[in-house]
Scaffold this active site. Structure first.
Site, PDB file in Angstrom:
ATOM      1  N   ASP A   1      -4.341  -5.185   4.888  1.00 51.18           N
ATOM      2  CA  ASP A   1      -5.091  -4.527   5.962  1.00 51.18           C
ATOM      3  C   ASP A   1      -5.550  -5.561   6.997  1.00 51.18           C
ATOM      4  O   ASP A   1      -5.501  -5.318   8.203  1.00 51.18           O
ATOM      5  CB  ASP A   1      -6.295  -3.791   5.382  1.00 51.18           C
ATOM      6  CG  ASP A   1      -5.905  -2.887   4.224  1.00 51.18           C
ATOM      7  OD1 ASP A   1      -5.089  -1.982   4.438  1.00 51.18           O
ATOM      8  OD2 ASP A   1      -6.400  -3.104   3.104  1.00 51.18           O
TER       9      ASP A   1
ATOM     10  N   HIS B   1      -9.821  -0.443  -0.108  1.00 52.08           N
ATOM     11  CA  HIS B   1      -8.440  -0.360   0.374  1.00 52.08           C
ATOM     12  C   HIS B   1      -8.045   1.111   0.350  1.00 52.08           C
ATOM     13  O   HIS B   1      -7.330   1.593  -0.529  1.00 52.08           O
ATOM     14  CB  HIS B   1      -7.502  -1.185  -0.507  1.00 52.08           C
ATOM     15  CG  HIS B   1      -6.067  -1.070  -0.105  1.00 52.08           C
ATOM     16  ND1 HIS B   1      -5.594  -1.455   1.131  1.00 52.08           N
ATOM     17  CD2 HIS B   1      -4.994  -0.589  -0.774  1.00 52.08           C
ATOM     18  CE1 HIS B   1      -4.305  -1.222   1.202  1.00 52.08           C
ATOM     19  NE2 HIS B   1      -3.904  -0.689   0.058  1.00 52.08           N
TER      20      HIS B   1
END
Length: 347
Positions: free
Chosen positions: A171, A199
């Site tokens: 990410d 996440h």
């Protein structure tokens, strides 16, 4: 001759590092194994022994991965163990890359997926605790990554909690890429984005402290991006939903980028990062920034001499605070669900 002799004395080969990859016959495993063997994860002078683990139904594919690794004749590779036996796989490993997990299938409820994965990670926690090296560093990739790492931490109490992490570097890298594309700079010029929290789609990609290296020195991204609505809306949602976008485009989940991010995570953790920079890692919260202690939560961290440390003292505005708390609440809910699946009380 004396010069050559002295150079040979100085060029003492390092002891090999044993690296476990679970789910090694899957897409991410197939992508990451050659990266590790080539030295991308631990450096061009670090020999490795690969421990490859997968489930019995994938044993033939796992053997095929082993064949290819041997056929590639990587100079740093000093051995390959390919097995479906978790005990054999975990024996003396120094680094564990936990990719294997149960994927969500059509018609399955979230609790069904959680139940299967926390059971897997409870069992693997026991194997790592009993058979891995004392200093074993663990990176969990399989989703729900934060909560799988939490379960592993809870059921492998002899492994230091600082040694159990989950992957939010993918990410983080996605956020760097979006900024670089928006500003038309090389991605290597962009630094210090932050991924806060889970996440999942509640993660918060924070651009407020990011900077870009320019000919006139480092400049805050906020000063270079004139469209502040882009920063609060499109940028955030693009990073949050990038995995789904890749699946829609490729008809498969992110593999190459996930493998590359995992190498980044371990390399920076083991070898360190430049002063004045940080990366995002899912680590055990110590209460920093008001996040409940004990959760595996993504923070900005610096890495030096094999240790990570949460960056302290960053200014958090009201918008960021609400986003950080939202993703923390989701992790608290996941923890409760995981514990109910395991029929254990909250600790």
């Amino acid at each position: 001759m004396m010069i050559v002799y002295m150079c040979n004395l100085l060029n003492v080969e390092k002891e090999p590092v044993r690296v476990l990859v679970t789910g090694a016959a899957g897409n991410i495993g197939y992508s990451i194994v050659p990266m590790i063997a080539r030295g991308i994860m631990l450096g061009p002078d670090q020999p490795v022994i690969l421990h490859l683990l997968d489930i019995a139904s994938a044993s033939e594919a796992l053997e095929g991965v082993k064949m290819e690794i041997l056929d590639a004749v990587f100079p740093l590779l000093q051995g390959v163990i390919a097995t479906t036996d978790v005990v054999e796989a975990c024996k003396d490993v120094n680094i564990a890359i936990m990719i294997g997990g149960f994927p969500r299938k059509e018609g399955m409820e979230r609790k069904d997926v959680m139940s299967k994965n926390v059971t897997i990670y409870k069992a693997q926690a026991s194997a790592l605790e009993q058979y891995a090296a004392e200093d074993c560093k663990v990176l969990v990739i399989a989703n729900p990554a934060n909560t799988n790492a939490l379960v592993l931490k809870e059921f492998a109490p002899s492994i230091p909690e600082k040694n159990i992490t989950c992957l939010t570097r993918l990410d983080h890298n996605r956020a760097l890429g979006q900024i670089a594309e928006k500003l038309n700079f090389p991605v290597s010029n962009v630094k210090n984005v932050i991924i806060w929290g889970n996440h999942s789609s509640t993660q918060y990609p924070d651009i407020n402290h990011a900077a870009v290296s320019t000919n006139s020195g480092d400049r805050p991204v906020r000063d270079l991006v004139t469209d502040h609505q882009w920063m609060k809306n499109e940028f955030v949602t693009t990073v949050q939903q990038r995995g789904a976008a890749v699946i829609k485009a490729r008809k498969q989940s992110s593999a190459l980028s996930a493998a590359s991010a995992a190498c980044d995570h371990i390399r920076d953790w083991v070898l360190g990062i430049p002063k004045g920079t940080w990366v995002s890692m899912g680590v055990c919260s110590d209460g920093s920034y008001g996040i409940p202690p004990g959760l595996i939560y993504s923070f900005p961290v610096t890495c030096e001499k094999g240790e990570w440390k949460i960056i302290q003292g960053l200014r958090i505005d009201e918008f960021s605070r609400s986003k950080m708390d939202e993703t923390a609440r989701e992790l608290v809910e996941e923890k409760a669900l995981a514990y109910s699946c395991l029929n254990v009380s909250d600790r």
